[in-house]
Design an enzyme around this catalytic site. Sequence first.
Site, PDB file in Angstrom:
ATOM      1  N   ARG A  50      43.786  29.110   1.671  1.00 30.09           N
ATOM      2  CA  ARG A  50      43.141  28.105   1.105  1.00 30.09           C
ATOM      3  C   ARG A  50      43.605  26.899   1.836  1.00 30.09           C
ATOM      4  O   ARG A  50      44.825  26.902   1.685  1.00 30.09           O
ATOM      5  CB  ARG A  50      43.228  27.691  -0.560  1.00 30.09           C
ATOM      6  CG  ARG A  50      42.911  26.837  -1.003  1.00 30.09           C
ATOM      7  CD  ARG A  50      41.300  26.765  -0.981  1.00 30.09           C
ATOM      8  NE  ARG A  50      40.812  25.552  -1.727  1.00 30.09           N
ATOM      9  CZ  ARG A  50      40.641  24.337  -1.336  1.00 30.09           C
ATOM     10  NH1 ARG A  50      41.240  23.648  -0.252  1.00 30.09           N
ATOM     11  NH2 ARG A  50      40.354  23.403  -2.014  1.00 30.09           N
ATOM     12  N   GLU A  58      31.043  22.594  -2.236  1.00 32.59           N
ATOM     13  CA  GLU A  58      30.641  24.021  -2.095  1.00 32.59           C
ATOM     14  C   GLU A  58      29.640  24.413  -1.701  1.00 32.59           C
ATOM     15  O   GLU A  58      28.424  23.726  -1.234  1.00 32.59           O
ATOM     16  CB  GLU A  58      30.566  24.187  -3.766  1.00 32.59           C
ATOM     17  CG  GLU A  58      31.499  24.012  -4.712  1.00 32.59           C
ATOM     18  CD  GLU A  58      32.835  24.853  -4.519  1.00 32.59           C
ATOM     19  OE1 GLU A  58      32.770  25.872  -3.804  1.00 32.59           O
ATOM     20  OE2 GLU A  58      33.901  24.320  -5.204  1.00 32.59           O
ATOM     21  N   ARG A 101      46.031  33.292  -3.143  1.00 29.95           N
ATOM     22  CA  ARG A 101      45.584  32.847  -1.663  1.00 29.95           C
ATOM     23  C   ARG A 101      46.883  32.225  -1.051  1.00 29.95           C
ATOM     24  O   ARG A 101      47.530  31.481  -1.855  1.00 29.95           O
ATOM     25  CB  ARG A 101      44.380  32.081  -1.705  1.00 29.95           C
ATOM     26  CG  ARG A 101      43.073  32.471  -2.437  1.00 29.95           C
ATOM     27  CD  ARG A 101      41.987  31.530  -2.177  1.00 29.95           C
ATOM     28  NE  ARG A 101      42.338  30.645  -3.265  1.00 29.95           N
ATOM     29  CZ  ARG A 101      41.361  29.545  -3.676  1.00 29.95           C
ATOM     30  NH1 ARG A 101      40.096  29.702  -3.094  1.00 29.95           N
ATOM     31  NH2 ARG A 101      41.767  28.499  -4.213  1.00 29.95           N
TER      32      ARG A 101
END
Length: 237
Positions: A50, A58, A101
């Site tokens: 990330r 999005e 992540r």
Amino acid sequence: MKKTYKIIPTIILTILILPALLLAGQHRVIRVVDGDTIVVDYKGKYEKVRLLCVNTPESVHPDKKQNIPMGKVASNYAKKRLAGKYVDLEFEGPFRGRYGRLLAYVIVDGVNFNLELVRQGLSPYYTKYGLSKKYDQEFRESERYARKHKLNIWGDPGLIQRYLRLKSEWGQYKTKASSPTIVQSKEWKFVASRKSKVFHRPDCKWAKKISAKNLIGFKSRKEAIASGKRPCKSCRP
Ligand SMILES: [Zn+2]
């Protein structure tokens, strides 16, 4: 003499290829998930990364209503820049975030791609989880540039409105270092650290020691008590 003729092309080739070799990163990009998330081969393991301090609109959200055309633009841009490339990762603060992540700046062709996204207006400078420790000034400058040139997000009145609203929620652009870390919403009458059982008046000396990351606020004393916190003995909220 013959040898010289062989060596010269080799030297020329090396000079041409060298910059590419120096700029190539260590980790192969396996997949670009969307504008701010990629999968890389990190030390032999496929890891989701990330990108720090960015949050692109999005494009692959399970809740399809959240996916907007600008998300696709950001995702395509990331694909064009990162797919199949070798990149470097630069860490700051926690190595992993929620969902396990990796949290990193992605360096591609010697360029900080996180900053590039902001400079292209494909992401705001995302400060919800705190300011960038290494590149705060660069992020601000990049965002100023994108807004001035009305790039992508900053060229769409609806998105501008939405992101300005979000930015005020994130407590954007409080000065760092010289002043206490307290990042305060105007609505907060009292503050507390996520990690403590005590709540304070915002001007309490203890409140000022709370890191931006752990800071939470309450609109009323009642709300603070209801959250299970007790009043500070020093500032007596
Ligand atoms: Zn206090």
